[in-house]
Design an enzyme around this catalytic site. Structure first.
Site, mmCIF file in Angstrom:
data_model
loop_
_atom_site.group_PDB
_atom_site.id
_atom_site.type_symbol
_atom_site.label_atom_id
_atom_site.label_comp_id
_atom_site.label_asym_id
_atom_site.label_seq_id
_atom_site.Cartn_x
_atom_site.Cartn_y
_atom_site.Cartn_z
ATOM 1 N N HIS A 1 0.872 -1.173 0.000
ATOM 2 C CA HIS A 1 0.000 0.000 0.000
ATOM 3 C C HIS A 1 0.908 1.221 0.000
ATOM 4 C CE1 HIS A 1 -3.301 -2.651 1.954
ATOM 5 N NE2 HIS A 1 -3.435 -2.623 0.636
ATOM 6 N N GLU B 1 1.537 3.408 3.058
ATOM 7 C CA GLU B 1 2.042 2.788 4.280
ATOM 8 C C GLU B 1 3.553 2.681 4.137
ATOM 9 O OE1 GLU B 1 -0.305 -0.769 4.870
ATOM 10 O OE2 GLU B 1 -2.170 0.375 4.694
ATOM 11 N N HIS C 1 3.318 -3.642 6.447
ATOM 12 C CA HIS C 1 2.240 -2.675 6.277
ATOM 13 C C HIS C 1 2.278 -1.630 7.389
ATOM 14 C CE1 HIS C 1 -0.399 -4.688 3.146
ATOM 15 N NE2 HIS C 1 0.533 -5.593 3.361
ATOM 16 N N GLU D 1 2.093 -5.220 10.697
ATOM 17 C CA GLU D 1 1.616 -3.839 10.785
ATOM 18 C C GLU D 1 2.548 -3.116 11.756
ATOM 19 O OE1 GLU D 1 -0.939 -2.680 9.083
ATOM 20 O OE2 GLU D 1 -1.929 -4.491 8.364
#
Length: 443
Positions: A83, A86, A190, A281
């Site tokens: 992404h 990110e 991410h 994440e």
């Protein structure tokens, strides 16, 4: 001329020096090319394809034999910036590259890791998205998708339901890349939360969706892998560092338990590429101010290194026929954890099975012959940057006539279609929809 060469030699290593700020495509390429030039004996830089706008999808390989696979040396990969908005993972991977190459021959741990592992690092899978972000934001920016406005983490084939979206150049490049290497372990970086998420992201009742989870046959290994990363990150392991987000006990979560996701990359890796992948994440804020980057590096450096080491879990070896010929495409799996897409030996007859310490029965199957069972006991401690080595000799002469390297039994269709039909649990209800909307699709 000799003086000029001497000065050039002194200056070249400085070109690889990396500061803590965001590096756009040209700067990232310059850094990667400088590393590849200055550390040519342990690196290989190549592009696996191009983005929609023609930007190279760079991968830097680090290892004692960077240019080709060697039998017994597992392949590991990190992929970031899937992404485009990110951004922390993108910069962390650049700093990881710098840390690895500058510590080879100096830090024993890094030297052993480079000796024993072939490490593939892709800092940006979505360079177009990164370049499209005009106003960085903690929650969502216009660069999340690729230049065709597709979310790349919804763009892969799905094993549980049809995903007939237009396959994007970046996705196709990764799928083709996975066919060229025997990847064993991977992580996908991410931002937008602080948690280590493990497969499955999608599911059916047979994988546990009626209990709000979707578990693989290797759930024990995946939980261990996620915990390995989170436990080395002081903020991640708290589980609630992002105060306005969900609470994740010990900093880990099953992907489906968080929210269902169709067409994700980690499920695709595990099912079709025989590669265990988790999603990391790494920041509550998707695109934090660059002055925060040293903070993120300090909190993730140990985790990034420790996670790479886990590629040496379990058992590895080659399968041979009675004449000592390696057998490609033989199914090699633990008896009680069969994969819906069977795991097979590569063209060198190699297999790699990520397993925790314990006793297992390995089942080797070659078409036209009875299964061959072998007991293996994996010790409690890793074998010094190597999985337990166990070659398997089969009592017959194998058929070696042009066996394809790809897995012939795994078409790009929902492989779980013959299992019980989807329950309501696989479809977001109102509450899950609101939670998903609130968290703005962090993955």
């Amino acid at each position: 001329m000799d003086c000029a060469r001497l000065w050039l030699g002194l200056l070249l290593p400085l070109a690889a020096a990396l500061d803590f700020r965001y590096h756009h495509q040209a700067e990232m390429e310059a850094f990667l090319k400088a590393v590849a030039q200055n550390y040519s004996s342990i690196t290989r830089l190549h592009s696996i394809g191009k983005s929609v706008r023609g930007r190279n999808l760079w991968v830097l390989v680090v290892g004692r034999f960077p240019k080709e696979h060697r039998v017994g040396i597992p392949e590991f990969k990190y992929v970031a910036n899937m992404h485009g908005d990110e951004t922390v993972g993108r910069e962390l991977l650049l700093h990881l590259i710098d840390y690895l190459v500058t510590n080879d021959g100096k830090a024993p741990e890094i030297t052993r890791l480079i000796n024993s592992t072939r490490i593939h690092i892709m800092p940006s899978m979505n360079p177009d998205g990164f370049e499209a972000v005009k106003k960085p934001d903690c929650f969502y920016s216009n660069g999340r998708e690729n230049n065709n406005y597709y979310d790349l983490n919804r763009n892969f084939p799905d094993a549980f339901e049809s995903n007939n979206v237009s396959r994007q150049p970046e996705t196709v490049a990764v799928m083709e890349w996975l066919k060229t290497e025997t990847f064993v372990l991977s992580a996908n970086l991410h931002g937008g939360a602080l948690v280590a998420s493990y497969p499955f992201d999608n599911g059916v009742p047979a994988t546990g969706t009626l209990h709000s989870r979707s578990l693989t046959p290797d759930d024990d290994v995946f939980q261990y892998l996620a915990h390995t990363y989170a436990s080395k990150n002081a903020n991640m392991k708290k589980g609630d560092h992002c105060k306005n987000k969900m609470n994740f006990p010990n900093g880990i979560t099953n992907g489906y338990s968080w929210y269902p996701l169709k067409g994700g990359m980690q499920d695709y890796n595990y099912i079709w590429a025989q590669c265990f992948e988790i999603t990391l994440e790494l920041s509550c804020c998707k695109y934090p101010p660059e002055e925060k980057l040293p903070f993120f590096w300090n909190f993730n450096k140990a985790s990034l290194i420790e996670y790479i080491k886990q590629v040496h879990l379990g058992v590895k070896g080659q399968v041979f026929d009675q004449n000592g010929n390696p057998l490609p495409n033989a199914i090699v799996e633990v008896q009680d954890r069969k994969h819906i897409c069977p795991y097979r030996t590569n063209k060198f007859g190699e297999y790699y099975l990520l397993l925790l310490p314990g006793s297992y029965i390995i089942n080797v199957t070659v078409p036209g012959h009875s299964p061959h069972l072998t007991k293996v006991i994996i010790p409690g401690k890793s074998q010094n940057f190597s999985a337990l080595k166990m070659d398997i000799l089969l009592p017959f002469r194998g058929q070696l006539d042009s066996i394809p390297e790809s897995n012939p039994s795994c078409p790009m269709t929902p492989l779980y279609s013959d299992l019980p039909s989807h329950s309501a649990a696989t479809k977001p209800g109102l509450f899950l929809f609101l939670v998903t909307l609130f968290h703005l699709l962090f993955k």
